[in-house]
Design an enzyme around this catalytic site. Structure first.
Site, short mmCIF file in Angstrom:
data_model
loop_
_atom_site.label_atom_id
_atom_site.label_comp_id
_atom_site.label_asym_id
_atom_site.label_seq_id
_atom_site.Cartn_x
_atom_site.Cartn_y
_atom_site.Cartn_z
N GLN A 166 0.75 -1.21 0.10
CA GLN A 166 0.08 0.21 0.06
C GLN A 166 0.77 1.25 0.02
O GLN A 166 0.56 2.29 -0.70
CB GLN A 166 -0.95 -0.04 1.33
N HIS A 174 -6.38 0.22 7.22
CA HIS A 174 -7.32 -0.62 7.88
C HIS A 174 -7.73 -0.50 9.39
O HIS A 174 -6.82 0.25 10.00
CB HIS A 174 -6.47 -2.08 7.67
N GLY A 198 -2.17 -3.20 -3.20
CA GLY A 198 -1.46 -1.96 -3.39
C GLY A 198 -1.22 -2.26 -4.96
O GLY A 198 -1.49 -1.07 -5.80
N GLU A 233 -11.88 -12.95 6.04
CA GLU A 233 -10.60 -13.95 6.40
C GLU A 233 -10.71 -15.02 7.31
O GLU A 233 -10.12 -15.81 7.17
CB GLU A 233 -9.43 -12.84 6.86
N GLU A 293 -8.16 -29.17 -12.24
CA GLU A 293 -9.70 -29.22 -12.41
C GLU A 293 -10.23 -28.01 -10.91
O GLU A 293 -10.96 -27.27 -11.60
CB GLU A 293 -10.41 -30.30 -12.19
P1 NDP Z 1 3.46 -4.39 3.65
O1 NDP Z 1 3.71 -5.72 4.16
O2 NDP Z 1 3.52 -4.34 2.22
O3 NDP Z 1 4.53 -3.29 4.37
C1 NDP Z 1 5.85 -3.47 4.00
C2 NDP Z 1 6.51 -2.39 4.49
O4 NDP Z 1 6.49 -2.29 6.25
C3 NDP Z 1 7.79 -1.96 4.18
O5 NDP Z 1 8.28 -0.63 4.17
C4 NDP Z 1 8.50 -2.59 5.56
O6 NDP Z 1 9.90 -2.09 5.45
C5 NDP Z 1 7.72 -1.90 6.49
N1 NDP Z 1 7.80 -2.67 7.82
C6 NDP Z 1 7.65 -3.87 7.83
N2 NDP Z 1 7.93 -4.34 9.39
C7 NDP Z 1 7.98 -3.23 9.65
C8 NDP Z 1 8.76 -3.03 11.11
N3 NDP Z 1 8.76 -3.78 12.28
N4 NDP Z 1 9.29 -1.69 11.60
C9 NDP Z 1 9.11 -0.72 10.43
N5 NDP Z 1 8.71 -0.99 9.45
C10 NDP Z 1 8.38 -2.23 8.89
O7 NDP Z 1 2.14 -4.03 4.26
P2 NDP Z 1 0.71 -3.71 3.38
O8 NDP Z 1 0.95 -2.75 2.34
O9 NDP Z 1 0.28 -5.00 2.95
O10 NDP Z 1 -0.09 -3.46 4.39
C11 NDP Z 1 -0.19 -1.93 4.94
C12 NDP Z 1 -1.34 -1.66 5.63
O11 NDP Z 1 -2.57 -1.58 4.53
C13 NDP Z 1 -2.03 -2.58 6.57
O12 NDP Z 1 -2.84 -1.68 7.32
C14 NDP Z 1 -3.00 -3.28 5.76
O13 NDP Z 1 -3.94 -4.08 6.51
C15 NDP Z 1 -3.48 -2.41 4.98
N6 NDP Z 1 -4.09 -2.87 3.68
C16 NDP Z 1 -3.40 -3.82 2.82
C17 NDP Z 1 -3.84 -4.39 1.70
C18 NDP Z 1 -2.94 -5.07 0.71
O14 NDP Z 1 -3.58 -5.27 -0.48
N7 NDP Z 1 -1.80 -5.55 1.11
C19 NDP Z 1 -5.18 -3.95 1.09
C20 NDP Z 1 -5.96 -2.82 1.94
C21 NDP Z 1 -5.12 -2.40 2.96
P3 NDP Z 1 11.17 -2.89 5.48
O15 NDP Z 1 11.06 -4.19 5.10
O16 NDP Z 1 12.05 -2.11 4.63
O17 NDP Z 1 11.79 -2.70 6.75
#
Ligand code: NDP
Length: 326
Positions: free
Chosen positions: A28, A107, A133, A194, A225
């Site tokens: 996202q 979310h 996303g 979910e 299938e």
């Molecule tokens: P992602 O799993 O794609 O997020 C990845 C990002 O989060 C990267 O920038 C990563 O940085 C960072 N990250 C991961 N762990 C940490 C941590 N412990 N500390 C700091 N940064 C961290 O997330 P989504 O985009 O899937 O989800 C984001 C939001 O969007 C959520 O609230 C989700 O429910 C919502 N959402 C998601 C949808 C989807 O299709 N995925 C649809 C609609 C809503 P790095 O790895 O570089 O550290």
């Protein structure tokens, strides 16, 4: 319970010259920040020095530490995985949010269950696309958009509603329709799908696979299938276009008769009661507490179940199915 807002009813003006800080550049985060920048807004990215940081820099964004982004942002989009949001929010965002700033989540989970409780002088909104996303970005580039559930969780300035709609417009959601509702509705429907709908569909597919393979059918043909030939995805698309029942007319009468007569024998009557139990767990926070405990313990059940899924014989059947090249 909801109102739909379209593009011509909304304005980007509430974001104006305000600094947008997107925390996270994943699914996202990357889509929403690119769309917002293309909408003419001033966007910086907050990401720890990890995998996604160079991707954001390569896309031409200024990338800073999460705390700095939170400090510089007037509107902060928290777009990292839900299960780590609370910790990151408490340590790296909350101390830097100023009165009148706006926090936006994609979310409702952490807001609905009280894992994130921002100070009362901060606006808190949710703009939750009903799309992965990649789709949020692709639709935007095509001049279209992905719809989103939107909600004001906390209105400190009296302007949270307009800010929320401006965010929805900037990411393209109002082109399809921004459905303004509550955080509770978004979270509970999302979790119901979910935890009830999709688990049901998974069990039906896995159960079908196991019974047919036990009966001697070749596993790769069964996998082909059931889902490999993509007829199932065509049926789902036809349900969206024509209607859940009306798409039955695309199938033979034999198929229609078999489906209508056998459906109650296969699933009912336990299904609805089990679905109601899942909904109760969601609405009372039982699931949210269980998932938080799982996180604190280092994900033991999650890891075990996921390993079991990937060790299931249907994975080998899929490999062989792909070799068929059908
Ligand atoms: P992602 O799993 O794609 O997020 C990845 C990002 O989060 C990267 O920038 C990563 O940085 C960072 N990250 C991961 N762990 C940490 C941590 N412990 N500390 C700091 N940064 C961290 O997330 P989504 O985009 O899937 O989800 C984001 C939001 O969007 C959520 O609230 C989700 O429910 C919502 N959402 C998601 C949808 C989807 O299709 N995925 C649809 C609609 C809503 P790095 O790895 O570089 O550290």
């Amino acid at each position: 319970m909801y109102t739909v807002y379209r593009d011509d009813q909304t304005s980007l003006a509430p974001l104006g010259e305000r600094q947008i800080a997107v925390i996270g550049f994943g699914n996202q985060g990357s889509a929403q920040s690119l769309n917002m920048r293309d909408s003419g807004l001033n966007v910086i990215i907050g990401n720890r020095d990890d995998e996604y940081r160079p991707r954001a820099a390569a896309a031409g964004f200024e990338v800073v530490e999460i705390a700095e982004a939170a400090q510089r942002g007037d509107v902060v989009l928290l777009l990292i995985p839900d299960e780590v949001q609370r910790e990151v929010y408490l340590e790296q965002i909350a101390p830097y949010l100023a009165p009148g700033n706006c926090l936006d989540l994609a979310h409702g989970y952490n807001l609905h269950y009280g894992f994130i409780e921002p100070a009362p002088e901060v606006d808190v909104v949710m703009v939750a696309p009903r799309m992965i996303g990649r789709g949020v970005r692709e639709l935007f580039v095509q001049g279209r958009g992905a719809s989103a559930y939107c909600a004001v969780h906390q209105d400190a300035t009296g302007k949270a509603h307009d800010t929320m709609l401006a965010i929805a417009k900037a990411i393209g959601a109002t082109r399809a329709g921004a459905i303004v509702t509550t955080v509770a509705l978004e979270t509970e429907i999302d979790h119901f799908l979910e935890q009830a709908t999709w688990p049901g569909i998974f069990r039906v597919l896995v159960g079908s696979f196991e019974v047919l393979v036990e009966a001697g059918f070749p596993p790769e043909i069964v996998a082909l299938e059931l889902w490999g030939c993509k007829e199932a995805s065509e049926i789902l698309a036809a349900m969206a276009d024509d209607g859940l029942y009306k798409q039955m007319l695309l199938h033979s009468q034999t198929s229609q008769y078999g489906t209508m007569t056998r459906a109650p024998m296969v699933i009912e009557p336990e299904l609805k009661e089990r679905f109601r139990q899942r909904l109760r767990e969601i609405q009372t926070g039982v699931f949210a507490r269980e998932w938080e405990m799982e996180r604190l313990l280092g994900y033991p059940v999650f890891s075990k179940l996921r390993a079991e899924c990937f060790a299931h014989p249907l994975n080998a059947a899929e490999e062989k199915m792909r070799e068929l090249g059908v």
